[in-house]
Each structure stands twice: as C-alpha cells, then as structure tokens.
Design a protein around this motif. Sequence first.
Motif, short mmCIF file in Angstrom:
data_model
loop_
_atom_site.label_atom_id
_atom_site.label_comp_id
_atom_site.label_asym_id
_atom_site.label_seq_id
_atom_site.Cartn_x
_atom_site.Cartn_y
_atom_site.Cartn_z
N ALA A 107 0.84 -1.20 0.00
CA ALA A 107 0.00 0.00 0.00
C ALA A 107 0.88 1.25 0.00
N ALA A 108 0.56 2.20 -0.83
CA ALA A 108 1.34 3.45 -0.93
C ALA A 108 1.11 4.30 0.32
N PRO A 109 2.07 5.14 0.67
CA PRO A 109 1.85 6.05 1.81
C PRO A 109 0.76 7.06 1.48
N THR A 110 0.08 7.53 2.49
CA THR A 110 -1.01 8.49 2.28
C THR A 110 -0.70 9.78 3.05
N GLY A 111 -1.61 10.74 2.92
CA GLY A 111 -1.51 11.98 3.70
C GLY A 111 -0.24 12.76 3.44
N LEU A 112 0.26 12.74 2.22
CA LEU A 112 1.52 13.44 1.90
C LEU A 112 1.35 14.95 2.09
N SER A 113 2.35 15.55 2.70
CA SER A 113 2.32 17.00 2.93
C SER A 113 3.75 17.54 2.91
N ALA A 114 3.91 18.80 2.56
CA ALA A 114 5.25 19.41 2.55
C ALA A 114 5.13 20.88 2.90
N ILE A 115 5.99 21.34 3.78
CA ILE A 115 5.99 22.77 4.16
C ILE A 115 7.42 23.30 4.16
N ASP A 116 7.54 24.59 3.95
CA ASP A 116 8.84 25.25 4.06
C ASP A 116 9.34 25.08 5.50
N THR A 117 10.57 24.64 5.68
CA THR A 117 11.10 24.43 7.03
C THR A 117 11.07 25.75 7.79
N PRO A 118 10.40 25.78 8.92
CA PRO A 118 10.29 27.06 9.64
C PRO A 118 11.62 27.48 10.30
N ASN A 119 11.79 28.75 10.46
CA ASN A 119 12.94 29.33 11.19
C ASN A 119 14.29 28.85 10.67
N ASP A 120 14.42 28.79 9.35
CA ASP A 120 15.70 28.36 8.80
C ASP A 120 16.22 29.39 7.79
N ARG A 121 17.37 29.10 7.21
CA ARG A 121 17.95 30.05 6.27
C ARG A 121 17.66 29.65 4.81
N GLY A 122 16.53 28.99 4.60
CA GLY A 122 16.08 28.66 3.26
C GLY A 122 16.63 27.35 2.74
N SER A 123 16.27 27.05 1.46
CA SER A 123 16.75 25.85 0.75
C SER A 123 16.30 24.55 1.40
N SER A 124 15.26 24.60 2.21
CA SER A 124 14.87 23.38 2.92
C SER A 124 13.35 23.26 3.00
N ILE A 125 12.84 22.04 2.74
CA ILE A 125 11.40 21.77 2.83
C ILE A 125 11.22 20.48 3.64
N ALA B 102 9.57 -5.25 -0.32
CA ALA B 102 10.76 -6.01 0.09
C ALA B 102 11.74 -6.18 -1.06
N ASP B 103 11.22 -6.18 -2.29
CA ASP B 103 12.10 -6.29 -3.46
C ASP B 103 12.45 -4.93 -4.04
N GLU B 104 12.23 -3.86 -3.21
CA GLU B 104 12.59 -2.48 -3.58
C GLU B 104 11.67 -1.89 -4.65
N SER B 105 10.53 -2.55 -4.95
CA SER B 105 9.59 -1.97 -5.92
C SER B 105 8.92 -0.75 -5.28
N PRO B 106 8.83 0.37 -6.01
CA PRO B 106 8.22 1.57 -5.43
C PRO B 106 6.70 1.60 -5.63
N PHE B 107 5.99 2.05 -4.61
CA PHE B 107 4.53 2.23 -4.70
C PHE B 107 4.25 3.68 -4.31
N PHE B 108 3.95 4.48 -5.32
CA PHE B 108 3.93 5.93 -5.16
C PHE B 108 2.64 6.45 -4.52
N SER B 109 2.83 7.49 -3.74
CA SER B 109 1.69 8.24 -3.21
C SER B 109 1.22 9.20 -4.30
N GLY B 110 0.24 9.99 -3.98
CA GLY B 110 -0.15 11.05 -4.90
C GLY B 110 0.87 12.17 -4.86
N THR B 111 0.67 13.20 -5.66
CA THR B 111 1.61 14.32 -5.72
C THR B 111 1.14 15.42 -4.77
N PHE B 112 2.10 16.04 -4.11
CA PHE B 112 1.78 17.20 -3.26
C PHE B 112 2.57 18.41 -3.75
#
Lengths: 211, 414
Positions: free
Chosen positions: B52-70, B134-144
Amino acid sequence: MATIIWTTIGAILTLSVYSFLYKDNPFYKFAEHLVVGISAGYYLVIYYFNFIQPNVVAPVFLLRIGNEAIGLGSSMWWLALIPGILGLLLYTRFFPKFGWVGRWSLGIYVGGYAGLGLSPIMQARVLNQIGANALPLTSITNVFLIVGLLGTLTYFFFSMKHKGVLGVLARVGIVFLMVGFGASFGYTVMSRVSLLIGRVSFLLHDWLHLI
Amino acid sequence: MLGDRGQSGGIRPWTGFVALSVAVAALFLCPVAVSAQEEVEAVEQDTLLLVAAPTGLSAIDTPNDRGSSINVTWELSSDDNGDGIVAGYEVFRSAHPETGFAFVGRVPFGVTEYRDSSVDNRAPTYYRVAALGADESPFFSGTFGPVEASIQWFNRSRLNALVAVIIFVVSILYFVNAAKSGKKLFIRRLAGLDEMDNAVGRATEMGKPILFISGLSSVSDVATIAAINILGEVAKKTAEYNTKLIVPCADPIVMAVEQEVVKEAYAKAGRPDAYNEDDVFYLTRSQFAYVAGVNGIMVRQRPATILYMGMFYAESLVLAETGSSIGAIQIAGTDAVTQLPFFITSCDYTLIGEELYAASAYLSREPILLGGLKGQDMFKLITVVFLVVGVIAATLTATGVIESNFMLAVFATG
C-alpha cells in the motif's frame, strides 16, 4: 628494517622527553627543539591547506579539481578578498609607520567572534541550562542539585560581600564545587595513567619486544 | 479370467487393482495439488510485490531556517508494520506536478518525515513519496505541491534568547553609564587577584622574569579574551616595575593581539622604550610541543611568577607541576572545568570560572569593565529568579496543583 629504525628513533625521543623528570639536559633540549620546530612547520602547512588555500586562493584564482570549481566558485569569489585583505593587513606591523592598520583586522576578528558568540552562548549556557535544572523538588536528588546550583551561583556573585545568608550559600556552593573538582581530578588521573601505559607498552612491546 | 491373466502376466490380481486405484486417484488429485501450489505462490508473490502506498503526503517550508529546505511528511503505508513488507520510503521531487520526479532521499520503514535541504528558494516544488516493497519496488503516493522554500530572517524559536541578550546588554550599559558618571561600584575581594601585585613585586625583587601563559585556545574563546585583558593589566605593572614579561603564544592571532596589548600597556605606563616585541612570541600550535617549549623556558629562565590565564586542556598539570618544581609563585585562572582541579592542587591561587572574567575589571577598576561586571551580576540575579520560579512551577506541575508547566516555554529554544 625501516620499522625497527623508526621505532628506535621514537623510543629514543620518548626516553629523551622522560629524562626531563630527572632534570633539564641536552637530550631533552634536543627532543624539545625537534618537536617544537617540526610542529611549527607542520602547522604552517596545515594552516595554508586548511584555511588559506580553500578560503582565499581557490575562490580568487578559480582553482578547479577536474571541472568542478572549488571554494566559493566563480560568482562570489570577491567575498574571499575581504578576509584575505584583512589577513594581509596583519603584516603591516612590520612597518612601524602603518602598524596601526593591522589593528582593524584584529578589532574585526575579536569583536566579530565576541558578537557572534553572544546569542549561542545565551541559548546553550544560560537558557537551556536553566530549563534543564528547573526540576520539581520531588526527590532528594533534585533538592540536592538545586541547592548546589543556587549555592554555586551565589559564590560567583561579586557585587556583595559573602556574609550572612549569602555567605552560607556561597560556602555551600564552594563545597559543591570542590566535590565536583575532586571527582574530575580522580577521573582525569585515571585517563592519564592509561596514556602512561600506552608509552610503556610502546617501549617494552613495540621496541624491546619484552612483553 | 483375471486369475489366469494375472498368472500369465506375472501380476497378482490385487496388485492390478491398487495400480488402477492409484492411477485414477492421480488423475483426479494431481490437478488439485498443482492448483493449490500455484495459488500459494501467487499469494506470496502478491505479498512481496503489492504494498500500500503512503497516504496523507504534505510538505511545508522548514520554519525558522535560512532557506533551501522543505519538510516532507506522510502517513505510513498500511503494510508498514515493521515485518519487512515495507523496506523504506523514497522521496522524489519535481518542478512539475506530472513529470520529471527525481530521487532526493530515502528513509527507513516506520519513518514519516524527510527534510529536503537542497531546494532552490522561491521555486515551486512538487513531491511524491514511494513505499518500497521487500524487493525495492516503489509504490507511489499522490503528488503534493506546489511548495516553496524561503529564508526566514527572524528565528522565532529563539525569541527568548533575543530577550535575554537585550536584558543582558541593557543591564551592562546601565552599569557602565553608572560607573562613568562616578558612582562607586562595589566588588567583593578576590584573593587570587590581590596576590597579583605581590607576585609581580616578588619577581622584581628577585630580578627574575614573569611568565604569562594564555592557554592554547584562539581569540574566539571567551577565556582567551579575558586572559588578554588580564595580560594588559599585568603588563602595566611589569612596565612600572621594569620587570621582564615573557608571553609564549600557541595561536598566531592571539600572539598578534597580545603584542598589541602589551605594547599599549607599556605605552600607558610611560615606558614604551621598555617594550620588547620578542618577549611576546609564537611557539607552536601543537599541544604537547607547546608544553615542551614552555617547560624548557621555565627551567632555563626560572621565572619568579607564572600566570596561567585562559583556556587549558591536558597540558595544565604538566605546566603547573614544572612551575611548582622551580619554586615559582603560580596564579591560575580558567573556565575549563576539567582542568581546574589540577590548577587548584598545584598553584598558589586559582581563579575559578567567572572569577577569570571578573579579574580584568577587578585589577583595572576601569568604569567600562566594572560596569560590565556589575551588569553580569545583575543578569545572574535575574537568572536565579527565573530558576527559582521554574523550580516552583515544575514542583506544582509534578504535584498536580497546576496542569502544565508554563515556564517550559520560557526556557525552550529551537
């Protein structure tokens, strides 16, 4: 054969240094001058390759390893000139007339470090430590720790004479300090003994093959 | 009939019946056995390959940093139970929502976050996360996405550190102004520093030099800065008494600063001619080579007074023992907790920790330094108050009188 020669040289120098325990002598003087001279030269090379070359020479002169620009790369290379020039200004001390110019470099260096250090020190040595020591007085250990901490802080309070309650607290503080120093002393002595064992092992095992 | 045939063919009648039964059974049972085996293999294959693919994908700008990081987060695959069905998760990034997803990092199973620290600032970025079988096959989530990394100029998690620094600076400025305006500021007696005058006087009477060792650290160390301040005061006294001052240095920048400080002290004392630049010199950066060199100076020049001020490491006891063996008066001061015991046992006087920082103000009585010292004391007082309040709050929380410890937020730093 080469191993035997180098091990023997190492053993002779080790014994020369240990001879200082008797008194100052020519063997110790030789070992001392050798190690001071070699280390000074060694650190000159280390300073160049670890600091000057990657931070000044490489960005300014666009040195490359293969196709990869090293250091700051090509776009911001001029930034490296600032510390480079400040470093060069230190050499104005060789010219008495312009010697004062070098003080600018020293001022920026010392002031910069002091200023940069203020915030991290406030965070790491003050706020985090108070937070870690603000413990509930629900165990003997915690009570012991808080009393010791308050006493020690009182000892380092310079604005009032250590008399009365302040004196008692400061006394408690110095007792805690000395207990801590005693434990640290014993612990460090043990680690030094292990260094001695290492040297004796080198002499008796690696050199003389007696053990 | 059967008996005859059996006899003539060499086969007993019951044997033929058994053979026939086996043949019939084989005819009916074999397909069943084969189909069951295939089914098991198919199920096993499905278990290995379908995750089963992972669910609930989310991404935010890393807070309180000097950029270049999510920061990318997701919910575990429903097959991620730690039994090896899910081998881990891989994070992919693209500038487009549909195509061009490139691998950026991998985390083990059971982990639900990844910090992508190689993002261009202000560039719309899309993420996908794949659960790996287990055989390293990828099962993709949706796009965020899109999400953008950006620089935060103010680190809000360190607001308390800023407030503390402001209080600290204000208290110092207040006391510096008070000292400058002529207000008398009291500082308690420090025995080790009271002996400084005697130590310099003793060296003068004996006609021997004073050795000042400012440790192995660089100017970035507070203890070294304090040592340099003390050196200035000592140099004034040696200039007045016309006593030789030897300062071997382990750091070239410290040497340059100390040469300036000593030179200025001699000028202030009205003895610029007595200053000898060669008395403040570079020895070596190597720890024990430095010790060997300084020990040599001790036994050959036999200084009457040795001052150890600054940051010290394993060399402290070797130096102090050699100094003790030549009968010199030794005064040490360091904030190196592990080395203080050695100085205490082998020196005549030892300045412990903050006493080292107080020393220059104590010796010089200059308004700026005195004000600084008083400001530090005031800040210490405030620190003690906060500590006591923190202890009370923690105790009340632990005993259930209050629900949450409100002081935790005061001390927390990011």
